[in-house]
Write a protein that holds these residues in place. Sequence first.
Motif, PDB file in Angstrom:
ATOM      1  N   ASP A  93      90.084  91.922 -25.084  1.00 48.15           N
ATOM      2  CA  ASP A  93      89.738  91.250 -23.838  1.00 48.15           C
ATOM      3  C   ASP A  93      89.009  89.930 -24.060  1.00 48.15           C
ATOM      4  OD1 ASP A  93      90.921  93.345 -22.560  1.00 48.15           O
ATOM      5  OD2 ASP A  93      89.058  94.303 -21.896  1.00 48.15           O
ATOM      6  N   ALA A  94      88.003  89.935 -24.927  1.00 52.01           N
ATOM      7  CA  ALA A  94      87.234  88.713 -25.169  1.00 52.01           C
ATOM      8  C   ALA A  94      88.117  87.625 -25.766  1.00 52.01           C
ATOM      9  CB  ALA A  94      86.054  89.010 -26.092  1.00 52.01           C
ATOM     10  N   PHE A  95      88.999  88.010 -26.667  1.00 51.90           N
ATOM     11  CA  PHE A  95      89.917  87.051 -27.289  1.00 51.90           C
ATOM     12  C   PHE A  95      90.815  86.414 -26.238  1.00 51.90           C
ATOM     13  CE2 PHE A  95      94.045  85.966 -29.017  1.00 51.90           C
ATOM     14  CZ  PHE A  95      93.757  85.263 -30.171  1.00 51.90           C
ATOM     15  N   LEU A  96      91.470  87.230 -25.424  1.00 55.37           N
ATOM     16  CA  LEU A  96      92.410  86.711 -24.444  1.00 55.37           C
ATOM     17  C   LEU A  96      91.727  85.797 -23.428  1.00 55.37           C
ATOM     18  CD1 LEU A  96      94.525  89.939 -23.850  1.00 55.37           C
ATOM     19  CD2 LEU A  96      95.281  87.848 -25.008  1.00 55.37           C
ATOM     20  N   ALA A  97      90.524  86.171 -23.005  1.00 54.44           N
ATOM     21  CA  ALA A  97      89.802  85.344 -22.044  1.00 54.44           C
ATOM     22  C   ALA A  97      89.403  84.007 -22.663  1.00 54.44           C
ATOM     23  CB  ALA A  97      88.566  86.081 -21.554  1.00 54.44           C
ATOM     24  N   TYR A  98      88.942  84.040 -23.908  1.00 53.13           N
ATOM     25  CA  TYR A  98      88.457  82.819 -24.554  1.00 53.13           C
ATOM     26  C   TYR A  98      89.598  81.843 -24.842  1.00 53.13           C
ATOM     27  CZ  TYR A  98      86.204  79.680 -27.861  1.00 53.13           C
ATOM     28  OH  TYR A  98      85.728  78.557 -28.494  1.00 53.13           O
ATOM     29  N   VAL A  99      90.672  82.316 -25.440  1.00 59.57           N
ATOM     30  CA  VAL A  99      91.720  81.388 -25.895  1.00 59.57           C
ATOM     31  C   VAL A  99      92.512  80.794 -24.735  1.00 59.57           C
ATOM     32  CG1 VAL A  99      91.891  82.601 -28.094  1.00 59.57           C
ATOM     33  CG2 VAL A  99      93.515  83.140 -26.269  1.00 59.57           C
ATOM     34  N   HIS A 100      92.502  81.452 -23.569  1.00 55.81           N
ATOM     35  CA  HIS A 100      93.237  80.926 -22.424  1.00 55.81           C
ATOM     36  C   HIS A 100      92.336  80.186 -21.437  1.00 55.81           C
ATOM     37  CE1 HIS A 100      96.219  84.231 -23.554  1.00 55.81           C
ATOM     38  NE2 HIS A 100      96.822  83.091 -23.800  1.00 55.81           N
ATOM     39  N   ASP A 101      91.103  79.925 -21.831  1.00 54.22           N
ATOM     40  CA  ASP A 101      90.187  79.143 -21.005  1.00 54.22           C
ATOM     41  C   ASP A 101      90.410  77.662 -21.320  1.00 54.22           C
ATOM     42  OD1 ASP A 101      88.182  78.232 -19.383  1.00 54.22           O
ATOM     43  OD2 ASP A 101      86.535  78.870 -20.705  1.00 54.22           O
ATOM     44  N   ILE A 102      91.476  77.109 -20.748  1.00 58.58           N
ATOM     45  CA  ILE A 102      91.929  75.768 -21.109  1.00 58.58           C
ATOM     46  C   ILE A 102      92.103  74.904 -19.865  1.00 58.58           C
ATOM     47  CG2 ILE A 102      93.089  76.559 -23.212  1.00 58.58           C
ATOM     48  CD1 ILE A 102      95.738  76.451 -21.628  1.00 58.58           C
ATOM     49  N   ASP A 103      92.373  73.635 -20.097  1.00 46.55           N
ATOM     50  CA  ASP A 103      92.616  72.669 -19.032  1.00 46.55           C
ATOM     51  C   ASP A 103      94.120  72.607 -18.751  1.00 46.55           C
ATOM     52  OD1 ASP A 103      92.726  70.517 -17.307  1.00 46.55           O
ATOM     53  OD2 ASP A 103      92.326  69.008 -18.860  1.00 46.55           O
ATOM     54  N   TYR A 104      94.512  72.987 -17.539  1.00 49.73           N
ATOM     55  CA  TYR A 104      95.925  73.016 -17.185  1.00 49.73           C
ATOM     56  C   TYR A 104      96.418  71.712 -16.561  1.00 49.73           C
ATOM     57  CZ  TYR A 104      95.928  78.037 -18.100  1.00 49.73           C
ATOM     58  OH  TYR A 104      95.839  79.266 -18.708  1.00 49.73           O
ATOM     59  N   THR A 105      95.526  70.751 -16.380  1.00 48.83           N
ATOM     60  CA  THR A 105      95.939  69.517 -15.704  1.00 48.83           C
ATOM     61  C   THR A 105      96.991  68.712 -16.461  1.00 48.83           C
ATOM     62  OG1 THR A 105      94.026  68.310 -16.626  1.00 48.83           O
ATOM     63  CG2 THR A 105      93.774  69.302 -14.434  1.00 48.83           C
ATOM     64  N   PRO A 106      97.128  68.829 -17.806  1.00 53.18           N
ATOM     65  CA  PRO A 106      98.225  68.091 -18.453  1.00 53.18           C
ATOM     66  C   PRO A 106      99.613  68.519 -17.994  1.00 53.18           C
ATOM     67  CG  PRO A 106      96.575  68.687 -20.089  1.00 53.18           C
ATOM     68  CD  PRO A 106      96.217  69.401 -18.817  1.00 53.18           C
ATOM     69  N   LEU A 107      99.732  69.730 -17.438  1.00 54.15           N
ATOM     70  CA  LEU A 107     101.032  70.193 -16.942  1.00 54.15           C
ATOM     71  C   LEU A 107     101.369  69.506 -15.627  1.00 54.15           C
ATOM     72  CD1 LEU A 107     101.232  74.064 -17.445  1.00 54.15           C
ATOM     73  CD2 LEU A 107     102.383  72.275 -18.738  1.00 54.15           C
ATOM     74  N   LYS A 108     102.583  69.021 -15.536  1.00 57.80           N
ATOM     75  CA  LYS A 108     103.045  68.376 -14.312  1.00 57.80           C
ATOM     76  C   LYS A 108     104.019  69.293 -13.580  1.00 57.80           C
ATOM     77  CE  LYS A 108     100.776  64.789 -15.613  1.00 57.80           C
ATOM     78  NZ  LYS A 108      99.420  64.548 -14.996  1.00 57.80           N
ATOM     79  N   PRO A 109     103.966  69.320 -12.250  1.00 58.71           N
ATOM     80  CA  PRO A 109     104.939  70.116 -11.496  1.00 58.71           C
ATOM     81  C   PRO A 109     106.367  69.722 -11.876  1.00 58.71           C
ATOM     82  CG  PRO A 109     103.177  69.363 -10.064  1.00 58.71           C
ATOM     83  CD  PRO A 109     102.980  68.655 -11.378  1.00 58.71           C
ATOM     84  N   ASN A 110     107.235  70.716 -11.922  1.00 55.34           N
ATOM     85  CA  ASN A 110     108.629  70.472 -12.310  1.00 55.34           C
ATOM     86  C   ASN A 110     109.551  71.093 -11.267  1.00 55.34           C
ATOM     87  OD1 ASN A 110     111.072  70.094 -13.575  1.00 55.34           O
ATOM     88  ND2 ASN A 110     110.384  70.774 -15.582  1.00 55.34           N
ATOM     89  N   PRO A 111     109.676  70.437 -10.119  1.00 53.85           N
ATOM     90  CA  PRO A 111     110.501  71.008  -9.046  1.00 53.85           C
ATOM     91  C   PRO A 111     111.970  71.150  -9.437  1.00 53.85           C
ATOM     92  CG  PRO A 111     109.848  68.748  -8.529  1.00 53.85           C
ATOM     93  CD  PRO A 111     109.047  69.163  -9.713  1.00 53.85           C
ATOM     94  N   ALA A 112     112.478  70.271 -10.298  1.00 53.33           N
ATOM     95  CA  ALA A 112     113.886  70.372 -10.707  1.00 53.33           C
ATOM     96  C   ALA A 112     114.117  71.652 -11.502  1.00 53.33           C
ATOM     97  CB  ALA A 112     114.281  69.153 -11.543  1.00 53.33           C
ATOM     98  N   LEU A 113     113.171  71.992 -12.387  1.00 57.27           N
ATOM     99  CA  LEU A 113     113.289  73.247 -13.132  1.00 57.27           C
ATOM    100  C   LEU A 113     113.188  74.431 -12.183  1.00 57.27           C
ATOM    101  CD1 LEU A 113     113.461  74.867 -15.737  1.00 57.27           C
ATOM    102  CD2 LEU A 113     110.971  74.640 -15.957  1.00 57.27           C
ATOM    103  N   GLY A 114     112.257  74.360 -11.238  1.00 53.46           N
ATOM    104  CA  GLY A 114     112.122  75.436 -10.267  1.00 53.46           C
ATOM    105  C   GLY A 114     113.389  75.646  -9.466  1.00 53.46           C
ATOM    106  N   GLU A 115     114.032  74.558  -9.066  1.00 54.84           N
ATOM    107  CA  GLU A 115     115.275  74.665  -8.303  1.00 54.84           C
ATOM    108  C   GLU A 115     116.365  75.322  -9.137  1.00 54.84           C
ATOM    109  OE1 GLU A 115     118.572  71.830  -6.029  1.00 54.84           O
ATOM    110  OE2 GLU A 115     116.822  70.940  -7.009  1.00 54.84           O
TER     111      GLU A 115
END
Length: 251
Positions: A93-115
Motif C-alpha cells: 500500500d505505501a509503495f503504490l501510494a508513494y510512486v503514483h503521487d505525481i503531477d498529471y498536468t503534463p498529460l493533454k486531453p486526447n479527444p481523437a483517441l477517445g472517439e
Amino acid sequence: MTEEPTLPHEGRHAHQYDLRAFCGVEAWVFDLDNTLYPATSALFSQIDERISRFVARHLDLSPDEARIKQKAFYKKYGTTLRGLMIEYKMEPDAFLAYVHDIDYTPLKPNPALGEAIGRLPGRKYIFTNGDRPHAERTAARLGIADHFDDIFDIVAAGLMPKPNLETYRMFLERTGAAPARAAMFEDLSRNLVVPHRLGMRSVLLVPDGTREVFREDWELEGSNAPHVDFVTDDLEGFLTAVLGAIGTTSS
C-alpha cells in the motif's frame, strides 16, 4: 487529376498482417502507461523516479545503488514492487501510494483517441501493472475514462504483475473475455507473449522518443518477434485504420 483518397494514419511502423484480422474482436484490452499516452509526456518517468526514491529510502541505499536494485527487480519480477515483496516482505500500500503521487498536468486531453476507442465494437478494458487510482486519474486527464468498461489493476491481479500467465488468466476470468475474440495493446513486447499464446491479437506500441525517455535496451526488444502481430507508433491512427478495415463507422 483525381486525387488519391486520404487513408487513416496507422503510424510509422507497418503492420504485419491485414487489419481485417480484428473482425470479430469483442474485447479491446489496453495497457496504461506509455500505451494510452505517449512516453514523451514524461508521466511515467515521474513514477520511475519515485520508485527509485522509495527503494533508496526503504533499503537505505544510495541513489545509484537504488537504481540498480530497482531495475534488477523490474527485469526479474515484472515490477519493482514484486521484488520488494518477495525479497523484503514489503507491504504494497505505501509503495503504490508513494510512486503514483505525481503531477498529471503534463498529460493533454486526447479527444481523437477517445472517439476511436468509443467506436470500437464490444467492451474495452485497461489492464495495468499500476493501481486503479492511478489509472482512473490518467484516463480522466486524457478525457477517455467514459469509454472503458473496467480497469484491471495490480491489486485485482493479487499483486502478480504482467507478464505472468496467472495474471492474464485472472483478467480473463474476471472479465469473461474470450482470447480468440480479444486484442491486447502494449508498449512492452514481453507482455504480449502470453496474450498471443492464448490467441489474442497483439499490438505493440513503439512511440518515437521512447528510448530517450527512460527505456533500456532489453525493454525495447521484440518488435519483430513472432508473438507481435502488429506494430505502430500512433495508437489513435491505428485504431482509426482498424475501424475502417472492419467496417465500423458508428459508436
